[in-house]
Design a protein around this motif. Structure first.
Motif, PDB file in Angstrom:
ATOM      1  N   GLY A 105      21.233  44.798  59.950  1.00 55.37           N
ATOM      2  CA  GLY A 105      20.091  44.169  60.917  1.00 55.37           C
ATOM      3  C   GLY A 105      18.900  45.099  61.529  1.00 55.37           C
ATOM      4  N   ASN A 106      19.177  46.425  61.066  1.00 58.76           N
ATOM      5  CA  ASN A 106      17.984  47.269  61.409  1.00 58.76           C
ATOM      6  C   ASN A 106      17.060  47.437  60.371  1.00 58.76           C
ATOM      7  N   HIS A 107      15.855  47.504  60.860  1.00 62.25           N
ATOM      8  CA  HIS A 107      14.793  47.535  59.997  1.00 62.25           C
ATOM      9  C   HIS A 107      14.337  49.148  59.851  1.00 62.25           C
TER      10      HIS A 107
ATOM     11  N   SER B 206       8.643  48.861  63.395  1.00 62.30           N
ATOM     12  CA  SER B 206       9.020  50.000  62.579  1.00 62.30           C
ATOM     13  C   SER B 206       8.007  50.818  61.920  1.00 62.30           C
TER      14      SER B 206
ATOM     15  N   THR C  55      13.873  53.540  63.119  1.00 70.62           N
ATOM     16  CA  THR C  55      14.404  52.207  62.845  1.00 70.62           C
ATOM     17  C   THR C  55      14.341  51.492  64.329  1.00 70.62           C
ATOM     18  N   THR C  56      13.989  50.021  63.900  1.00 68.85           N
ATOM     19  CA  THR C  56      14.040  49.110  64.943  1.00 68.85           C
ATOM     20  C   THR C  56      14.473  47.654  64.637  1.00 68.85           C
ATOM     21  N   LYS C  57      14.574  46.783  65.117  1.00 71.10           N
ATOM     22  CA  LYS C  57      14.895  45.359  64.795  1.00 71.10           C
ATOM     23  C   LYS C  57      14.015  44.384  64.301  1.00 71.10           C
ATOM     24  N   ASP C  58      12.809  45.093  64.063  1.00 70.03           N
ATOM     25  CA  ASP C  58      11.693  44.444  63.656  1.00 70.03           C
ATOM     26  C   ASP C  58      10.851  45.348  62.451  1.00 70.03           C
TER      27      ASP C  58
ATOM     28  N   VAL D 194      16.335  47.511  54.995  1.00 71.30           N
ATOM     29  CA  VAL D 194      17.162  46.611  56.149  1.00 71.30           C
ATOM     30  C   VAL D 194      18.549  46.899  55.812  1.00 71.30           C
TER      31      VAL D 194
END
Length: 177
Positions: free
Chosen positions: A46-48, A73, A66-69, A43
């Motif tokens: 804020g990017n997972h 990801s 890379t995504t927000k969840d 993390v």
């Protein structure tokens, strides 16, 4: 096959680890031999980020997403690995059932000029697997690298394939004098 799930800036929960293992084992069933799989969950801002490396049957598959969840990801990186497997298997089948010409060797690049001290910041050792030029290009593309070092048993030497700026490939073959 062992799946090593590591977390950076995140605690890897048993549910998250189980989800990664379930997704990866489904993908790797297509290979006879699979080495220890490495999955790194990070993390950052804020990017997972999920990075997975799969050594399977003499090739190395690697993908990062890379995504927000974190779960999305994981899903996306597994899809990337599946596409790499499909691409690899398709090329193997094309080679098996067609007359595939070898890539002609490219001329060697000119040596760099010596302009002072050079500092080696990383020393990496790796195993050279015997493969032909097409297999080396495939492996280089799967790793998303610009060059790949391999041993060609037909030539009896260690060679380097590389991606040129025009999108084509080059081959560096050593010649001893």
């Amino acid at each position: 096959m062992n799946v090593n799930v590591k977390g950076r800036n995140i605690d890897v929960t048993p549910a998250l680890k189980e989800y990664v293992e379930k997704k990866i084992t489904k993908v790797t069933r297509q290979f006879k031999t699979v080495g220890d799989i490495s999955a790194v969950l990070k993390v950052e801002k804020g990017n997972h980020i999920v990075e997975i490396t799969v050594p399977a049957s003499g090739i190395l598959l690697r993908a990062q997403e890379t995504t927000k969840d974190m779960y999305s990801s994981i899903d996306l990186v597994v899809e990337k690995i599946e596409r790499q497997i499909h691409k690899y298997k398709t090329r193997l089948m094309k080679r098996k059932y067609s007359n595939f010409a070898d890539v002609p060797p490219a001329p060697a690049a000119a040596p760099a000029e010596d302009d002072g001290e050079f500092e080696i910041i990383k020393n990496k050792k790796f195993v050279l697997h015997p493969m032909n030029v097409e297999e080396a290009i495939l492996q280089m593309n799967l790793l998303n690298h610009d060059f790949f070092v391999f041993y060609d048993p037909d030539l009896g030497s260690t060679n380097v394939v590389y991606r040129r700026k025009d999108g084509k490939y080059g081959l560096l073959s050593p010649e001893f004098k």
